[in-house]
Write a protein that holds these residues in place. Structure first.
Motif, PDB file in Angstrom:
ATOM      1  N   ALA A  31      34.182  97.692  57.026  1.00 37.30           N
ATOM      2  CA  ALA A  31      33.387  96.795  57.762  1.00 37.30           C
ATOM      3  C   ALA A  31      34.334  95.582  58.057  1.00 37.30           C
ATOM      4  CB  ALA A  31      32.244  96.502  57.101  1.00 37.30           C
ATOM      5  N   MET A  32      35.469  95.414  57.445  1.00 38.53           N
ATOM      6  CA  MET A  32      36.349  94.278  57.733  1.00 38.53           C
ATOM      7  C   MET A  32      36.804  94.272  59.247  1.00 38.53           C
ATOM      8  SD  MET A  32      38.763  94.310  54.359  1.00 38.53           S
ATOM      9  CE  MET A  32      39.463  92.832  54.444  1.00 38.53           C
ATOM     10  N   VAL A  33      36.698  95.320  59.828  1.00 40.37           N
ATOM     11  CA  VAL A  33      37.196  95.491  61.286  1.00 40.37           C
ATOM     12  C   VAL A  33      36.234  94.449  62.111  1.00 40.37           C
ATOM     13  CG1 VAL A  33      38.327  97.830  60.953  1.00 40.37           C
ATOM     14  CG2 VAL A  33      35.975  97.379  61.846  1.00 40.37           C
ATOM     15  N   TYR A  34      35.075  94.176  61.800  1.00 40.54           N
ATOM     16  CA  TYR A  34      34.118  93.344  62.554  1.00 40.54           C
ATOM     17  C   TYR A  34      34.873  91.896  62.391  1.00 40.54           C
ATOM     18  CZ  TYR A  34      30.726  96.968  62.768  1.00 40.54           C
ATOM     19  OH  TYR A  34      30.003  97.986  62.907  1.00 40.54           O
ATOM     20  N   GLY A  35      35.774  91.567  61.153  1.00 44.05           N
ATOM     21  CA  GLY A  35      36.341  90.131  61.089  1.00 44.05           C
ATOM     22  C   GLY A  35      35.208  89.453  60.469  1.00 44.05           C
TER      23      GLY A  35
END
Length: 370
Positions: free
Chosen positions: A131-135
């Protein structure tokens, strides 16, 4: 009495034999970590026909069919022949790995697996990012919808690799018609993991950047494995977020953990983190701090709509994490030996590292003046 006609006998045998079980599933990175847990889970499932385990060494699951090779080897296409689904978990996100080597492995490995899967006739590939890819951004909604824009940058550990994996996932169905790609994005992963975010809880003080509003959503590896199994069995597809229901505010985390905060101005915290990483004192770049400053909580609605539910709460996962890291001493992402931690003291350890960065900076300025 004459024996039955062979076709009649075959029909009788077919009618009394058990129904053929579900898909043949290949798992990469199957010898350790999440891959090992998923391999055991799938091998024990009555809904799975067979598990093909792929890694650079043999794991412990005796029920799986093992193939020993590097996922970047094109020969993997032959090993995937006959599989219906591939779960690609052979990613290196180790904090201590050289970043260039890590990226080369992660990107090339994913490219090879996707191409090999298509060549072998596999109809579904399941990828796992984060979920880190959402920023982590101050204007993020709480929670984020799964189709929210991916606004992360490549400044945090491994996130650049994960964004590239996401790009490959979106491109693959166009490049390989008939190939379905599902992406699973867990929250802060806990359960035998070692990341910049789990190391945050090894610190003598929880570093809080002034003016930030952290929100913590955890994901236990057991819940991740059950979500991956849902994807394998085609109960859900597309881009999926997975984690505990809801989130914890920073004050709740501090109360539950019993660890007090150390609050620093943003410029000081980010500047020190950048300098410490640049001079090699810590493995974590300054970009990792954003994920402790701003929310990146996800809804997980697609899995919920399919009937999946997490078995762990945020409070339970935090308790397990604290038990796992007990006795470890980390400051700004850098592990300290017991002797160093004792000598430095609680807040003193952080101050010592910040001071070390300042000393190095002054020494460099002095050299430039000579």
């Amino acid at each position: 009495m004459s024996s039955p006609d062979p076709q009649v006998r075959a029909a009788r045998n077919h009618s009394t034999s058990p129904a053929v079980r579900g898909p043949v599933v290949a798992v990469t990175g199957a010898a350790s970590g999440i891959g090992a847990l998923l391999t055991e889970r799938l091998a024990a499932s009555e809904e799975i026909k067979q598990v093909i385990a792929i890694d650079e060494r043999r794991g412990e699951c005796a029920a799986a069919q093992w193939h020993i090779l590097d996922v970047r080897d094109p020969a993997i296409a032959e090993k995937l022949r006959g599989a219906d689904v591939v779960v690609h978990l052979a990613l290196d996100l180790d904090l201590e790995t050289d970043p260039a080597a890590r990226s080369a492995y992660n990107v090339r490995g994913t490219q090879t697996v996707l191409t090999a899967a298509a060549a072998a006739g596999v109809h579904r590939v399941v990828l796992c990012t984060s979920a880190m890819v959402y920023g982590a951004l101050p204007d993020n909604e709480l929670p984020l919808a799964e189709d929210a824009e991916l606004r992360a940058t490549a400044e945090a550990t491994g996130v650049g690799d994960l964004l590239e994996v996401e790009r490959l996932a979106r491109r693959a169905p166009r490049a390989h018609p008939g190939l379905n790609v599902t992406v699973v994005r867990p929250g802060v992963l806990v359960g035998g993991t070692d990341t910049a975010l789990t190391r945050y809880f090894e610190s003598p003080r929880l570093l809080v950047v002034a003016g930030s509003r952290p929100a913590w959503q955890f994901c236990h590896v057991e819940d991740l494995c059950s979500a991956l199994e849902y994807a394998v069995l085609e109960k859900v597809d597309g881009e999926l977020a997975v984690g505990c229901d809801g989130w914890l505010e920073q004050e709740e985390v501090e109360e539950l953990s019993g660890i007090r905060r150390m609050e620093l101005p943003s410029a000081v915290a980010l500047g020190a983190a950048a300098r410490l990483h640049r001079i090699g004192l810590t493995p974590s770049p300054a970009g990792d701090l954003a994920y402790t400053m701003y929310p990146w909580v996800v809804s997980g609605s697609r899995l919920h709509d399919a009937g999946w539910r997490p078995q762990w709460t945020n409070e339970e996962v935090l308790a397990e994490l604290l038990e796992e890291v007990a006795g470890r001493h980390t400051v700004v992402g850098r592990r300290l030996g017991r002797k160093d931690a004792t000598a430095a003291g609680a807040a003193g350890a952080t101050v010592a590292l910040l001071g070390a960065a300042a000393v190095v900076r002054r020494a460099r300025k002095a050299r430039r003046r000579i």
